[in-house]
Design an enzyme around this catalytic site. Sequence first.
Site, mmCIF file in Angstrom:
data_model
loop_
_atom_site.group_PDB
_atom_site.id
_atom_site.type_symbol
_atom_site.label_atom_id
_atom_site.label_comp_id
_atom_site.label_asym_id
_atom_site.label_seq_id
_atom_site.Cartn_x
_atom_site.Cartn_y
_atom_site.Cartn_z
ATOM 1 N N CYS A 205 1.001 -1.179 0.083
ATOM 2 C CA CYS A 205 -0.130 -0.010 0.045
ATOM 3 C C CYS A 205 0.972 1.243 -0.086
ATOM 4 C CB CYS A 205 -0.774 0.071 1.392
ATOM 5 S SG CYS A 205 -2.186 1.404 1.211
ATOM 6 N N THR A 380 -24.711 0.360 13.328
ATOM 7 C CA THR A 380 -25.898 0.054 12.127
ATOM 8 C C THR A 380 -26.751 1.301 12.131
ATOM 9 O OG1 THR A 380 -27.701 -1.008 11.736
ATOM 10 C CG2 THR A 380 -27.303 -0.966 14.148
ATOM 11 N N TYR A 381 -27.300 1.520 10.993
ATOM 12 C CA TYR A 381 -28.124 2.662 10.715
ATOM 13 C C TYR A 381 -29.694 1.831 10.399
ATOM 14 C CZ TYR A 381 -24.150 5.359 10.501
ATOM 15 O OH TYR A 381 -22.928 5.957 10.575
ATOM 16 N N ASN A 382 -29.708 0.565 10.868
ATOM 17 C CA ASN A 382 -30.973 -0.215 10.367
ATOM 18 C C ASN A 382 -31.511 -0.136 9.080
ATOM 19 O OD1 ASN A 382 -30.959 -1.355 13.264
ATOM 20 N ND2 ASN A 382 -31.772 0.970 13.857
ATOM 21 N N THR A 383 -30.468 -0.074 8.258
ATOM 22 C CA THR A 383 -30.962 -0.082 6.669
ATOM 23 C C THR A 383 -29.951 -1.016 5.932
ATOM 24 O OG1 THR A 383 -29.055 1.658 6.225
ATOM 25 C CG2 THR A 383 -31.495 2.658 6.620
ATOM 26 N N THR A 392 -29.698 -5.558 11.297
ATOM 27 C CA THR A 392 -28.404 -6.223 10.388
ATOM 28 C C THR A 392 -27.672 -7.005 11.209
ATOM 29 O OG1 THR A 392 -27.339 -4.199 10.665
ATOM 30 C CG2 THR A 392 -28.687 -4.262 8.970
ATOM 31 N N GLU A 457 -22.461 1.638 3.056
ATOM 32 C CA GLU A 457 -22.639 0.305 3.600
ATOM 33 C C GLU A 457 -21.618 -0.465 2.989
ATOM 34 O OE1 GLU A 457 -27.444 -0.392 3.748
ATOM 35 O OE2 GLU A 457 -26.565 -0.180 1.626
#
Length: 486
Positions: A205, A380-383, A392, A457
Amino acid sequence: MEEGEGEVRWDGLCSRDASTRDAALENIRQAVLRRTAQISPVKEDPPPESSEGRLTSATALDRLNEMLARLLMLSKRCPFRDVREKSESILKNVQELGIRIPRPLGHGPSRFIPEKEVCCFQVHCELYAFKILQVGNEDAQMHTLFADSFATLGRLDNITLVMVFHPQYLGSSLKTQHYLLQMDGPLPLHYRHYIGIMAAARHQCSYLVNLHVNDFLHVGGDPKWLNGLENAPHKLQNLGELNKILAHRPWLITKEHIETTESFCEVEALMEKMKKLQECRDEEEASQEEMATRFEREKRESMFVCCSEDEESAPTRDVSRHFEDTSYGYKDFSRHGMHVPTFRVQDYSWEDHGYSLVNRLYPDVGQLIDEKFHIAYDLTYNTMAMHKDVDTSMLRRAIWNYIHCMFGIRYDDYDYGEINQLLDRSFKVYIKTVVCTPEKTTKRMYDSFWRQFKHSEKVHVNLLLIEARMQAELLYALRAITHYMT
């Protein structure tokens, strides 16, 4: 007389005091104008120059270009408006004098994420660096994080800018990085950055290598060390063996590696020992046996998930001089005729063993690392793509446990049958490539998994991958240290 580089005080731009920044900017402006005058084009034919004169002019141009490149970065990414505007003004003045100024190579922190999803945004009449869309209404928090990062590091690097998708994790990551690389600790600062160079070079890298090289020199590191690992102190050279094993085959770490950096066992010898190892398990209830069988099946199947050999891999500059044994790389731990004992988390876990040992060896670091693990795992954003109010946790656990499974780490209370149902083969290829050979990750691979998901995501997936891998490496290393200490 040509001014010394030390007279240009770039660190003043990191100050939160506007007057200090203003003084530093004026100092830089004057330095740029002086160097511009040394190479400024003239209307009449210039007199013949000696070879010494041409060399001096070329050197002055190189140094000027270095300063202009830094000003370009500041004009685009500094969280302080006055620094951005004054840097841009200096660049324009130089251009008006007939000097070509550098141009940005790109317009975003990642070539994997489209430029249309990266923008400059304005809040309360302040223009704050780059920010990726769809992060939510957290502008004040973002500015604080950007300002803290810039004040500490003197830059906003691409990694920080990608992480703004998840500000809570970014804050935790920056705190940990600051503590490890800049606060008082058992190693000198230049040693820490050199270790960073070795780690980044192991996976080729060049971006991270360059960042650590700059920091290494800034804190007084010897430039000769950068000519190759053999030029570094023997103590750091010995870390090369641990570096390559931790990066590619952490299950091979034993207490002998901790006992001395001077009597490392050859990999071939270790492999021969491993062929003789047999797994011994106590009889368990049927459900436990089935759970173990599913783990072993998933572990074996992970062998056949090949890392990408995509030809689109971006070429990088030669960084091999910063590590030894360039042919050493990731190799599946389970082969016909050999077996590596399963690492059972119930016997040695981060929560019950590793956390306290790290804090014992390096006070407060255990807490910082633990916080980072939990934020990445629990984030999580619950999406999921366009769907909202989604739990999730099952998916996040499958990703985390699959990575640990690839490294031979087993959770007795987890049904590994869920992994094959939730993670398809192409996604497993991406996971294994990022975790085991990240230098081979390509944009095509990034685009090919979870096409319908948001980039935020996908970034979260990568955060899970790097944190799960880091914990796996730590578990093996810390267990070896524990065996050595007992």
